[in-house]
Design an enzyme around this catalytic site. Structure first.
Site, short mmCIF file in Angstrom:
data_model
loop_
_atom_site.label_atom_id
_atom_site.label_comp_id
_atom_site.label_asym_id
_atom_site.label_seq_id
_atom_site.Cartn_x
_atom_site.Cartn_y
_atom_site.Cartn_z
N ARG A 1 11.18 -7.22 3.91
CA ARG A 1 11.06 -5.76 3.78
C ARG A 1 12.10 -5.04 4.64
O ARG A 1 12.33 -5.38 5.79
CB ARG A 1 9.66 -5.32 4.19
CG ARG A 1 9.50 -3.80 4.21
CD ARG A 1 8.07 -3.38 4.19
NE ARG A 1 7.42 -3.53 5.47
CZ ARG A 1 6.14 -3.18 5.69
NH1 ARG A 1 5.40 -2.70 4.71
NH2 ARG A 1 5.61 -3.34 6.88
N ARG B 1 11.91 -2.85 9.95
CA ARG B 1 10.96 -2.07 10.74
C ARG B 1 10.73 -2.79 12.05
O ARG B 1 10.62 -4.01 12.06
CB ARG B 1 9.64 -1.96 9.94
CG ARG B 1 9.09 -0.58 9.90
CD ARG B 1 7.93 -0.50 8.97
NE ARG B 1 6.68 -0.88 9.63
CZ ARG B 1 5.48 -0.67 9.12
NH1 ARG B 1 5.38 -0.06 7.94
NH2 ARG B 1 4.40 -1.04 9.75
N LYS C 1 0.83 -1.21 0.00
CA LYS C 1 0.00 0.00 0.00
C LYS C 1 0.87 1.27 0.00
O LYS C 1 0.59 2.20 -0.73
CB LYS C 1 -0.89 0.06 1.26
CG LYS C 1 -1.88 -1.06 1.41
CD LYS C 1 -2.79 -0.83 2.60
CE LYS C 1 -2.09 -0.78 3.96
NZ LYS C 1 -1.45 -2.05 4.37
N ARG D 1 -0.06 -8.68 13.58
CA ARG D 1 -0.63 -7.66 12.68
C ARG D 1 -1.56 -8.31 11.66
O ARG D 1 -2.60 -7.75 11.33
CB ARG D 1 0.49 -6.88 11.99
CG ARG D 1 1.17 -5.91 12.96
CD ARG D 1 2.50 -5.43 12.43
NE ARG D 1 2.38 -4.67 11.22
CZ ARG D 1 3.31 -4.62 10.27
NH1 ARG D 1 4.43 -5.30 10.39
NH2 ARG D 1 3.13 -3.90 9.21
N ARG E 1 -8.92 1.58 9.20
CA ARG E 1 -8.50 0.22 9.56
C ARG E 1 -9.58 -0.51 10.32
O ARG E 1 -9.43 -1.68 10.65
CB ARG E 1 -7.25 0.30 10.43
CG ARG E 1 -5.98 -0.15 9.69
CD ARG E 1 -4.86 -0.04 10.68
NE ARG E 1 -3.70 -0.77 10.33
CZ ARG E 1 -2.64 -0.27 9.70
NH1 ARG E 1 -2.65 0.95 9.27
NH2 ARG E 1 -1.57 -1.00 9.50
P1 AMP Z 1 1.31 0.80 8.95
O1 AMP Z 1 2.57 1.52 8.61
O2 AMP Z 1 0.12 1.31 8.19
O3 AMP Z 1 1.48 -0.70 8.85
O4 AMP Z 1 1.01 1.12 10.49
C1 AMP Z 1 1.91 0.74 11.52
C2 AMP Z 1 1.18 0.65 12.84
O5 AMP Z 1 0.62 1.93 13.18
C3 AMP Z 1 0.00 -0.31 12.85
O6 AMP Z 1 0.40 -1.65 13.08
C4 AMP Z 1 -0.82 0.28 14.00
O7 AMP Z 1 -0.28 -0.05 15.25
C5 AMP Z 1 -0.65 1.76 13.81
N1 AMP Z 1 -1.68 2.34 12.90
C6 AMP Z 1 -1.49 2.90 11.68
N2 AMP Z 1 -2.65 3.32 11.15
C7 AMP Z 1 -3.60 3.03 12.06
C8 AMP Z 1 -5.02 3.19 12.09
N3 AMP Z 1 -5.69 3.75 11.06
N4 AMP Z 1 -5.68 2.74 13.18
C9 AMP Z 1 -5.04 2.18 14.23
N5 AMP Z 1 -3.71 1.99 14.26
C10 AMP Z 1 -2.98 2.40 13.18
#
Ligand code: AMP
Length: 235
Positions: A133, A164, A21, A175, A96
């Site tokens: 990654r 990461r 994404k 996740r 989400r």
């Molecule tokens: P991502 O980079 O989108 O995978 O986000 C990394 C982490 O940030 C996720 O595993 C969540 O802990 C938190 N996070 C990001 N976006 C959201 C969201 N819209 N709602 C809740 N937690 C989020």
């Protein structure tokens, strides 16, 4: 290259962790000259800067959980109120949960069509991808470890490529579980809309990018013809 637009292009990129994404959102936003909004990036920046938001979110992120809806909705509401978003945006990582999606509908009421594209990738491919990654510690660019092995440094800014902190195997599994429970239901939430498409994310990034562009073009043609066909699978 950017294209000038008269009506806002508002895109949500949905998909499981590791679907690509972020990569697709950056490329699409650059190509169309619109803002990319990644809630994961916003939270990671906050953690790195040690702000109150970062302190609140860090433990949840490290454990692979979701930061609470009201906080995330407030962040996105504020961000979508900024001037640079007037021409459109690409949202990566939000919504989400169904509560976040409902709030986004309220925020977007009267603001033009919300195009939603789901990047579908099977679970077994995701675990392997996330293990490979690496991200740039400086600019956040994500690359596959095969590139990492050759370059060692970010091709964009020269920063160091790192794993990461939430891409370790146990956190990845959590996740994916959280995704299946809280986020996959969003496909049902959006799928009956004429502005929804699902694309195959289990292919090279360039092919995913082409499928995304085609899906968005299809939705725009449908919406502007005032003849919304039902959502479907593209690419
Ligand atoms: P991502 O980079 O989108 O995978 O986000 C990394 C982490 O940030 C996720 O595993 C969540 O802990 C938190 N996070 C990001 N976006 C959201 C969201 N819209 N709602 C809740 N937690 C989020």
């Amino acid at each position: 290259m950017t294209e000038s637009r008269q009506t806002p292009l508002n895109l949500v990129v949905l998909g499981p962790p590791g679907a690509g994404k972020g990569t697709q959102a950056v490329e699409f936003a650059d190509r169309h000259g619109i803002s990319k909004i990644s809630t994961g990036d916003i939270l990671r920046d906050a953690v790195q800067s040690g702000t109150a938001l970062g302190q609140r979110a860090k433990a949840t992120m490290d454990a692979g959980g979701l930061v609470d809806d009201q906080l995330m909705i407030a962040i996105v509401r504020e961000r979508l109120g900024k001037k640079d978003v007037a021409g459109g945006f690409v949202l990566d990582g939000f919504p989400r949960t169904v509560a976040q999606a409902t709030a986004l509908d309220e925020i977007m009421a009267g603001q033009g069509a919300l195009i939603v594209v789901d990047i579908a990738v099977p679970d077994d491919a995701l675990v392997a991808r996330l293990a490979r990654r690496r991200v740039c510690g400086q600019c956040g660019l994500a690359v596959s470890a095969s590139v990492d092995a050759v370059a060692g440094r970010c091709e964009k800014c020269g920063g160091e490529l790192v794993l990461r902190s939430d891409d370790t195997e146990s956190v990845v599994r959590e996740r994916l579980r959280v995704y299946a429970e809280a986020t996959r239901p969003l496909v049902d939430y959006y799928s009956s809309r004429p502005t929804f498409r699902s694309i195959d994310g289990n292919q090279r990034a360039e092919a995913v990018g082409s499928a995304l562009a085609a899906a968005v073009d299809q939705v725009l043609a449908t919406v502007s013809a005032g003849n919304p066909a039902s959502g479907g699978v593209v690419g």
